[in-house]
Design a protein around this motif. Structure first.
Motif, PDB file in Angstrom:
ATOM      1  N   GLY A 101       0.791  -1.210   0.000  1.00 22.03           N
ATOM      2  CA  GLY A 101       0.000   0.000   0.000  1.00 22.03           C
ATOM      3  C   GLY A 101       0.827   1.265   0.000  1.00 22.03           C
ATOM      4  O   GLY A 101       0.270   2.371   0.001  1.00 22.03           O
ATOM      5  N   GLY A 102       2.143   1.118   0.020  1.00 19.19           N
ATOM      6  CA  GLY A 102       3.033   2.255  -0.182  1.00 19.19           C
ATOM      7  C   GLY A 102       3.287   3.117   1.033  1.00 19.19           C
ATOM      8  O   GLY A 102       4.087   4.054   0.964  1.00 19.19           O
ATOM      9  N   GLY A 103       2.638   2.814   2.154  1.00 18.44           N
ATOM     10  CA  GLY A 103       2.756   3.658   3.329  1.00 18.44           C
ATOM     11  C   GLY A 103       3.876   3.232   4.257  1.00 18.44           C
ATOM     12  O   GLY A 103       4.787   2.484   3.885  1.00 18.44           O
ATOM     13  N   PRO A 104       3.818   3.693   5.521  1.00 20.44           N
ATOM     14  CA  PRO A 104       4.834   3.342   6.520  1.00 20.44           C
ATOM     15  C   PRO A 104       4.565   1.970   7.130  1.00 20.44           C
ATOM     16  O   PRO A 104       3.739   1.203   6.645  1.00 20.44           O
ATOM     17  CB  PRO A 104       4.687   4.461   7.555  1.00 20.44           C
ATOM     18  CG  PRO A 104       3.232   4.840   7.476  1.00 20.44           C
ATOM     19  CD  PRO A 104       2.852   4.675   6.028  1.00 20.44           C
ATOM     20  N   GLY A 105       5.259   1.661   8.220  1.00 18.60           N
ATOM     21  CA  GLY A 105       4.993   0.442   8.968  1.00 18.60           C
ATOM     22  C   GLY A 105       5.362  -0.812   8.200  1.00 18.60           C
ATOM     23  O   GLY A 105       6.419  -0.922   7.595  1.00 18.60           O
ATOM     24  N   MET A 106       4.441  -1.789   8.199  1.00 17.71           N
ATOM     25  CA  MET A 106       4.702  -3.067   7.549  1.00 17.71           C
ATOM     26  C   MET A 106       4.854  -2.921   6.044  1.00 17.71           C
ATOM     27  O   MET A 106       5.591  -3.687   5.403  1.00 17.71           O
ATOM     28  CB  MET A 106       3.577  -4.055   7.872  1.00 17.71           C
ATOM     29  CG  MET A 106       3.433  -4.380   9.348  1.00 17.71           C
ATOM     30  SD  MET A 106       4.931  -5.036  10.100  1.00 17.71           S
ATOM     31  CE  MET A 106       4.929  -6.696   9.485  1.00 17.71           C
ATOM     32  N   MET A 107       4.155  -1.950   5.464  1.00 19.24           N
ATOM     33  CA  MET A 107       4.293  -1.722   4.030  1.00 19.24           C
ATOM     34  C   MET A 107       5.715  -1.261   3.707  1.00 19.24           C
ATOM     35  O   MET A 107       6.360  -1.773   2.779  1.00 19.24           O
ATOM     36  CB  MET A 107       3.262  -0.684   3.580  1.00 19.24           C
ATOM     37  CG  MET A 107       1.824  -1.137   3.722  1.00 19.24           C
ATOM     38  SD  MET A 107       0.620   0.180   3.407  1.00 19.24           S
ATOM     39  CE  MET A 107       0.656   1.081   4.968  1.00 19.24           C
ATOM     40  N   GLU A 108       6.192  -0.304   4.474  1.00 18.04           N
ATOM     41  CA  GLU A 108       7.565   0.170   4.295  1.00 18.04           C
ATOM     42  C   GLU A 108       8.559  -0.965   4.489  1.00 18.04           C
ATOM     43  O   GLU A 108       9.540  -1.095   3.735  1.00 18.04           O
ATOM     44  CB  GLU A 108       7.859   1.297   5.275  1.00 18.04           C
ATOM     45  CG  GLU A 108       9.298   1.808   5.224  1.00 18.04           C
ATOM     46  CD  GLU A 108       9.575   2.829   6.300  1.00 18.04           C
ATOM     47  OE1 GLU A 108       9.000   3.932   6.222  1.00 18.04           O
ATOM     48  OE2 GLU A 108      10.349   2.517   7.230  1.00 18.04           O
ATOM     49  N   ALA A 109       8.313  -1.793   5.491  1.00 15.36           N
ATOM     50  CA  ALA A 109       9.236  -2.891   5.790  1.00 15.36           C
ATOM     51  C   ALA A 109       9.363  -3.830   4.596  1.00 15.36           C
ATOM     52  O   ALA A 109      10.473  -4.205   4.199  1.00 15.36           O
ATOM     53  CB  ALA A 109       8.759  -3.659   7.023  1.00 15.36           C
ATOM     54  N   ALA A 110       8.225  -4.226   4.011  1.00 19.56           N
ATOM     55  CA  ALA A 110       8.270  -5.145   2.869  1.00 19.56           C
ATOM     56  C   ALA A 110       8.935  -4.485   1.667  1.00 19.56           C
ATOM     57  O   ALA A 110       9.731  -5.125   0.959  1.00 19.56           O
ATOM     58  CB  ALA A 110       6.859  -5.603   2.524  1.00 19.56           C
ATOM     59  N   ASN A 111       8.623  -3.219   1.410  1.00 20.32           N
ATOM     60  CA  ASN A 111       9.277  -2.495   0.309  1.00 20.32           C
ATOM     61  C   ASN A 111      10.785  -2.393   0.543  1.00 20.32           C
ATOM     62  O   ASN A 111      11.586  -2.558  -0.382  1.00 20.32           O
ATOM     63  CB  ASN A 111       8.687  -1.097   0.151  1.00 20.32           C
ATOM     64  CG  ASN A 111       7.316  -1.079  -0.481  1.00 20.32           C
ATOM     65  OD1 ASN A 111       6.411  -0.408   0.001  1.00 20.32           O
ATOM     66  ND2 ASN A 111       7.140  -1.800  -1.568  1.00 20.32           N
ATOM     67  N   LYS A 112      11.169  -2.129   1.775  1.00 16.87           N
ATOM     68  CA  LYS A 112      12.591  -2.017   2.105  1.00 16.87           C
ATOM     69  C   LYS A 112      13.315  -3.341   1.855  1.00 16.87           C
ATOM     70  O   LYS A 112      14.391  -3.378   1.238  1.00 16.87           O
ATOM     71  CB  LYS A 112      12.751  -1.609   3.569  1.00 16.87           C
ATOM     72  CG  LYS A 112      14.203  -1.496   4.027  1.00 16.87           C
ATOM     73  CD  LYS A 112      14.292  -1.099   5.498  1.00 16.87           C
ATOM     74  CE  LYS A 112      15.750  -1.001   5.954  1.00 16.87           C
ATOM     75  NZ  LYS A 112      15.862  -0.642   7.387  1.00 16.87           N
ATOM     76  N   GLY A 113      12.714  -4.428   2.331  1.00 15.57           N
ATOM     77  CA  GLY A 113      13.335  -5.730   2.136  1.00 15.57           C
ATOM     78  C   GLY A 113      13.488  -6.077   0.670  1.00 15.57           C
ATOM     79  O   GLY A 113      14.528  -6.592   0.235  1.00 15.57           O
ATOM     80  N   ALA A 114      12.444  -5.779  -0.113  1.00 10.50           N
ATOM     81  CA  ALA A 114      12.496  -6.070  -1.545  1.00 10.50           C
ATOM     82  C   ALA A 114      13.573  -5.254  -2.242  1.00 10.50           C
ATOM     83  O   ALA A 114      14.362  -5.784  -3.033  1.00 10.50           O
ATOM     84  CB  ALA A 114      11.137  -5.802  -2.174  1.00 10.50           C
ATOM     85  N   LYS A 115      13.621  -3.962  -1.941  1.00  7.78           N
ATOM     86  CA  LYS A 115      14.573  -3.082  -2.607  1.00  7.78           C
ATOM     87  C   LYS A 115      16.010  -3.445  -2.240  1.00  7.78           C
ATOM     88  O   LYS A 115      16.899  -3.506  -3.101  1.00  7.78           O
ATOM     89  CB  LYS A 115      14.279  -1.625  -2.248  1.00  7.78           C
ATOM     90  CG  LYS A 115      15.121  -0.622  -3.031  1.00  7.78           C
ATOM     91  CD  LYS A 115      14.657   0.793  -2.773  1.00  7.78           C
ATOM     92  CE  LYS A 115      15.476   1.800  -3.590  1.00  7.78           C
ATOM     93  NZ  LYS A 115      15.288   1.595  -5.051  1.00  7.78           N
ATOM     94  N   GLU A 116      16.258  -3.685  -0.969  1.00  6.51           N
ATOM     95  CA  GLU A 116      17.620  -3.994  -0.529  1.00  6.51           C
ATOM     96  C   GLU A 116      18.091  -5.346  -1.050  1.00  6.51           C
ATOM     97  O   GLU A 116      19.302  -5.574  -1.160  1.00  6.51           O
ATOM     98  CB  GLU A 116      17.689  -3.955   0.998  1.00  6.51           C
ATOM     99  CG  GLU A 116      17.536  -2.544   1.561  1.00  6.51           C
ATOM    100  CD  GLU A 116      17.640  -2.497   3.077  1.00  6.51           C
ATOM    101  OE1 GLU A 116      17.548  -3.574   3.704  1.00  6.51           O
ATOM    102  OE2 GLU A 116      17.802  -1.382   3.628  1.00  6.51           O
ATOM    103  N   ALA A 117      17.148  -6.236  -1.395  1.00  4.13           N
ATOM    104  CA  ALA A 117      17.511  -7.537  -1.954  1.00  4.13           C
ATOM    105  C   ALA A 117      17.591  -7.495  -3.478  1.00  4.13           C
ATOM    106  O   ALA A 117      17.787  -8.539  -4.112  1.00  4.13           O
ATOM    107  CB  ALA A 117      16.513  -8.597  -1.501  1.00  4.13           C
ATOM    108  N   GLY A 118      17.423  -6.314  -4.063  1.00  2.50           N
ATOM    109  CA  GLY A 118      17.553  -6.175  -5.508  1.00  2.50           C
ATOM    110  C   GLY A 118      16.289  -6.458  -6.284  1.00  2.50           C
ATOM    111  O   GLY A 118      16.329  -6.583  -7.517  1.00  2.50           O
ATOM    112  N   GLY A 119      15.132  -6.545  -5.605  1.00  5.73           N
ATOM    113  CA  GLY A 119      13.867  -6.795  -6.283  1.00  5.73           C
ATOM    114  C   GLY A 119      13.155  -5.511  -6.642  1.00  5.73           C
ATOM    115  O   GLY A 119      13.565  -4.414  -6.253  1.00  5.73           O
ATOM    116  N   LEU A 120      12.066  -5.641  -7.368  1.00  7.61           N
ATOM    117  CA  LEU A 120      11.240  -4.499  -7.748  1.00  7.61           C
ATOM    118  C   LEU A 120      10.261  -4.202  -6.625  1.00  7.61           C
ATOM    119  O   LEU A 120       9.533  -5.090  -6.172  1.00  7.61           O
ATOM    120  CB  LEU A 120      10.493  -4.783  -9.043  1.00  7.61           C
ATOM    121  CG  LEU A 120       9.620  -3.654  -9.587  1.00  7.61           C
ATOM    122  CD1 LEU A 120      10.453  -2.409  -9.908  1.00  7.61           C
ATOM    123  CD2 LEU A 120       8.857  -4.119 -10.832  1.00  7.61           C
TER     124      LEU A 120
END
Length: 254
Positions: free
Chosen positions: A96-115
């Motif tokens: 959903g693009g927001g903070p919290g768990m959404m941010e966490a999943a986006n962060k994990g994906a980005k740092e692992a080289g995913g989209l």
């Protein structure tokens, strides 16, 4: 500041209501003539913009969870791990693009080289897209945004969350139950968090005949991020085999 689709408002220009609220408010007998038909064009444009943004996504998984979970907590760290595992398995991560768990999943994906994808929503309180998003859009209408989550995802992963997360969870389960989407894995992460709800569903809904026994299989519950990926990959492999068998049967029948 408030984002409303492609629009940005600041200071005294911020509207007192959201676009969804204005759409759903009761109007006078003739007011709809001047407002609702024209809203169809705005709704249509939002679908077009969303389809245009996401139409070339690779295989993707939507991840849901609370915006209120803070960095440094065990649930936030769990979200980071889930996003990373999905990226390592070749899936884009949609939140959903927001903070919290959404941010966490986006962060994990980005740092692992995913989209990393974020689909935000106009809210009465300030909430901008988190900084770990590669592709993002802010929607005015919840129902348009929900369509994007389902249309462009091959699975739903549900992390700890509140009313919004429950809404997305049960809508996904209903779509699978009614065959509006086919063989769509829905995975809850955190047996400690979700176990009470699973128990209530079994003891209240199933035992009173409000759902069928096989409906309990629509949602799976795990603890480890690696298990999330295993379930999704197995489900997609089963679907591929089933489709292949159906194609062979049609070919042999003709």
């Amino acid at each position: 500041m408030r984002n409303a689709g492609p629009l940005t408002y600041r200071g005294e220009s911020i509207p007192n209501t959201t676009t969804d609220q204005r759409l759903l408010d009761r109007r006078g007998p003739a007011d709809w003539v001047h407002t609702d038909p024209w809203r169809v064009l705005r709704i249509q444009s939002e679908f077009v913009e969303g389809f245009g943004l996401l139409s070339e996504l690779p295989s993707a998984v939507s991840v849901f969870g609370s915006a209120r979970i803070r960095p440094g907590t065990r649930y936030y760290d769990l979200g980071v791990q889930v996003g990373a595992k999905l990226a390592e398995a070749g899936y884009a991560t949609i939140t959903g693009g927001g903070p919290g768990m959404m941010e966490a999943a986006n962060k994990g994906a980005k740092e692992a080289g995913g989209l990393s994808v974020g689909l935000g929503i106009e809210l009465p309180f300030e909430q901008s897209l988190n900084p770990y998003i590669d592709m993002g859009m802010t929607f005015r209408y919840f129902f348009v945004r929900k369509t994007m989550f389902v249309k462009y995802s091959q699975a739903f992963v549900v992390l700890p969350g509140g009313f919004g997360t429950l809404d997305e969870l049960f809508e996904a389960a209903t779509l699978v139950q009614t065959n509006k989407v086919t063989r769509f894995p829905v995975v809850l992460v955190g047996t400690e968090f979700w176990g009470g709800m699973e128990k209530w569903i079994r003891e209240s809904l199933l035992e009173n005949g409000l759902i069928k026994p096989h409906d309990m299989e629509l949602v799976q519950m795990v603890d480890e991020p690696g298990e999330v990926v295993d379930i999704i990959k197995k489900s997609h492999l089963d679907i591929a085999r089933e489709l292949d068998a159906q194609e062979r049967a049609r070919t042999n029948g003709s």
